[in-house]
Design a protein around this motif. Structure first.
Motif, mmCIF file in Angstrom:
data_model
loop_
_atom_site.group_PDB
_atom_site.id
_atom_site.type_symbol
_atom_site.label_atom_id
_atom_site.label_comp_id
_atom_site.label_asym_id
_atom_site.label_seq_id
_atom_site.Cartn_x
_atom_site.Cartn_y
_atom_site.Cartn_z
ATOM 1 N N ARG A 1 -39.655 -27.280 -14.957
ATOM 2 C CA ARG A 1 -40.052 -27.099 -13.562
ATOM 3 C C ARG A 1 -40.137 -25.605 -13.219
ATOM 4 O O ARG A 1 -39.298 -24.819 -13.623
ATOM 5 C CB ARG A 1 -39.061 -27.762 -12.603
ATOM 6 C CG ARG A 1 -39.113 -29.256 -12.627
ATOM 7 C CD ARG A 1 -40.306 -29.706 -11.858
ATOM 8 N NE ARG A 1 -40.349 -31.164 -11.885
ATOM 9 C CZ ARG A 1 -41.336 -31.841 -11.395
ATOM 10 N NH1 ARG A 1 -42.353 -31.246 -10.841
ATOM 11 N NH2 ARG A 1 -41.331 -33.139 -11.454
ATOM 12 N N PRO B 1 -39.731 -32.283 -6.621
ATOM 13 C CA PRO B 1 -38.953 -33.458 -7.052
ATOM 14 C C PRO B 1 -38.539 -34.346 -5.879
ATOM 15 O O PRO B 1 -38.078 -33.872 -4.856
ATOM 16 C CB PRO B 1 -37.723 -32.856 -7.728
ATOM 17 C CG PRO B 1 -38.160 -31.523 -8.176
ATOM 18 C CD PRO B 1 -39.131 -31.047 -7.130
ATOM 19 N N LEU C 1 -27.325 -26.678 -7.100
ATOM 20 C CA LEU C 1 -28.207 -27.828 -7.250
ATOM 21 C C LEU C 1 -27.683 -28.957 -6.377
ATOM 22 O O LEU C 1 -26.630 -29.532 -6.647
ATOM 23 C CB LEU C 1 -28.264 -28.248 -8.718
ATOM 24 C CG LEU C 1 -29.208 -29.370 -9.095
ATOM 25 C CD1 LEU C 1 -30.635 -29.068 -8.648
ATOM 26 C CD2 LEU C 1 -29.175 -29.604 -10.590
ATOM 27 N N TRP D 1 -40.371 -28.107 -2.408
ATOM 28 C CA TRP D 1 -40.093 -28.354 -3.818
ATOM 29 C C TRP D 1 -40.483 -29.785 -4.134
ATOM 30 O O TRP D 1 -40.178 -30.705 -3.365
ATOM 31 C CB TRP D 1 -38.616 -28.073 -4.046
ATOM 32 C CG TRP D 1 -38.137 -28.098 -5.434
ATOM 33 C CD1 TRP D 1 -38.755 -27.590 -6.536
ATOM 34 C CD2 TRP D 1 -36.898 -28.634 -5.883
ATOM 35 N NE1 TRP D 1 -37.965 -27.781 -7.642
ATOM 36 C CE2 TRP D 1 -36.826 -28.419 -7.266
ATOM 37 C CE3 TRP D 1 -35.841 -29.273 -5.256
ATOM 38 C CZ2 TRP D 1 -35.749 -28.816 -8.032
ATOM 39 C CZ3 TRP D 1 -34.761 -29.668 -6.006
ATOM 40 C CH2 TRP D 1 -34.716 -29.436 -7.391
ATOM 41 N N ALA E 1 -31.505 -25.397 -5.005
ATOM 42 C CA ALA E 1 -32.530 -26.425 -5.191
ATOM 43 C C ALA E 1 -31.943 -27.702 -4.609
ATOM 44 O O ALA E 1 -30.975 -28.240 -5.145
ATOM 45 C CB ALA E 1 -32.859 -26.580 -6.674
ATOM 46 N N ILE F 1 -35.952 -33.595 -11.962
ATOM 47 C CA ILE F 1 -35.569 -32.200 -12.218
ATOM 48 C C ILE F 1 -35.437 -31.997 -13.724
ATOM 49 O O ILE F 1 -34.551 -32.558 -14.357
ATOM 50 C CB ILE F 1 -34.246 -31.851 -11.510
ATOM 51 C CG1 ILE F 1 -34.356 -32.122 -10.019
ATOM 52 C CG2 ILE F 1 -33.871 -30.401 -11.769
ATOM 53 C CD1 ILE F 1 -33.048 -32.026 -9.281
ATOM 54 N N SER G 1 -37.693 -32.115 -0.381
ATOM 55 C CA SER G 1 -36.839 -31.206 -1.158
ATOM 56 C C SER G 1 -37.200 -29.760 -0.866
ATOM 57 O O SER G 1 -38.355 -29.440 -0.586
ATOM 58 C CB SER G 1 -37.021 -31.483 -2.648
ATOM 59 O OG SER G 1 -36.717 -32.831 -2.940
#
Length: 168
Positions: free
Chosen positions: A96, A86, A111, A84, A160, A92, A73
């Protein structure tokens, strides 16, 4: 009385001097370049600055950004790229750290949910709204291409992204 009759003639002659009649070959056509000038300014393929992040490819397990393959991620804010943690969409949550970083710098969070769009936890959605930030939930493929376009326009946007192979 003679002045009243000559005044319209005078006005017509002045108009002719200011706007001479055009020949049919001199008629101006509307410029398509002016009508589509916005498209001329957005270059989706070439001449991307070296310091600008550009998603070039996605795989089941990661993304290719500016010629470098990243596994897992990713979190992107403006032109900053970070790994990242997750691994799946349910990881998520509002607590976070990525949210604190991205919310402080941008007005929009893209997202990327992986392969399919997932419903966002109401607490997460409320938290994002409370900061004044907009949330756009997409599959990771569309989130990365939307990021490219908005970033190239010069907007500060956060993304993200879970890898495309992530399902839930």
């Amino acid at each position: 009385m003679a002045v009243r009759q000559r005044l319209p003639d005078l006005i017509r002659s002045l108009k002719r001097e200011l706007n001479p009649p055009r020949l049919s070959s001199q008629l101006l056509l509307p410029s398509l370049r002016r009508a589509f000038s916005l498209y001329d300014q957005i270059n989706l393929i070439d001449n991307v600055p070296d310091d600008q992040l550009r998603f070039q490819q996605y795989t089941e397990t990661g993304f290719k950004v500016n010629g470098v393959m990243y596994e897992g991620s990713l979190l992107c804010v403006g032109n900053l790229l970070m790994s990242w943690s997750p691994q799946k969409f349910s990881d998520i949550t509002p607590d976070r750290q990525f949210l604190l970083i991205s919310l402080s710098l941008s007005q929009l969070l893209l997202l990327g949910c992986g392969r399919d769009i997932q419903p966002v936890d109401p607490d997460l959605r409320r938290f994002i709204r409370s900061t004044g930030m907009k949330l756009e939930v997409l599959d990771s493929r569309n989130a990365s291409s939307t990021y490219n376009i908005l970033n190239e326009e010069g907007r500060i946007v956060a993304a993200a992204l879970l890898p495309f192979g992530t399902t839930s």
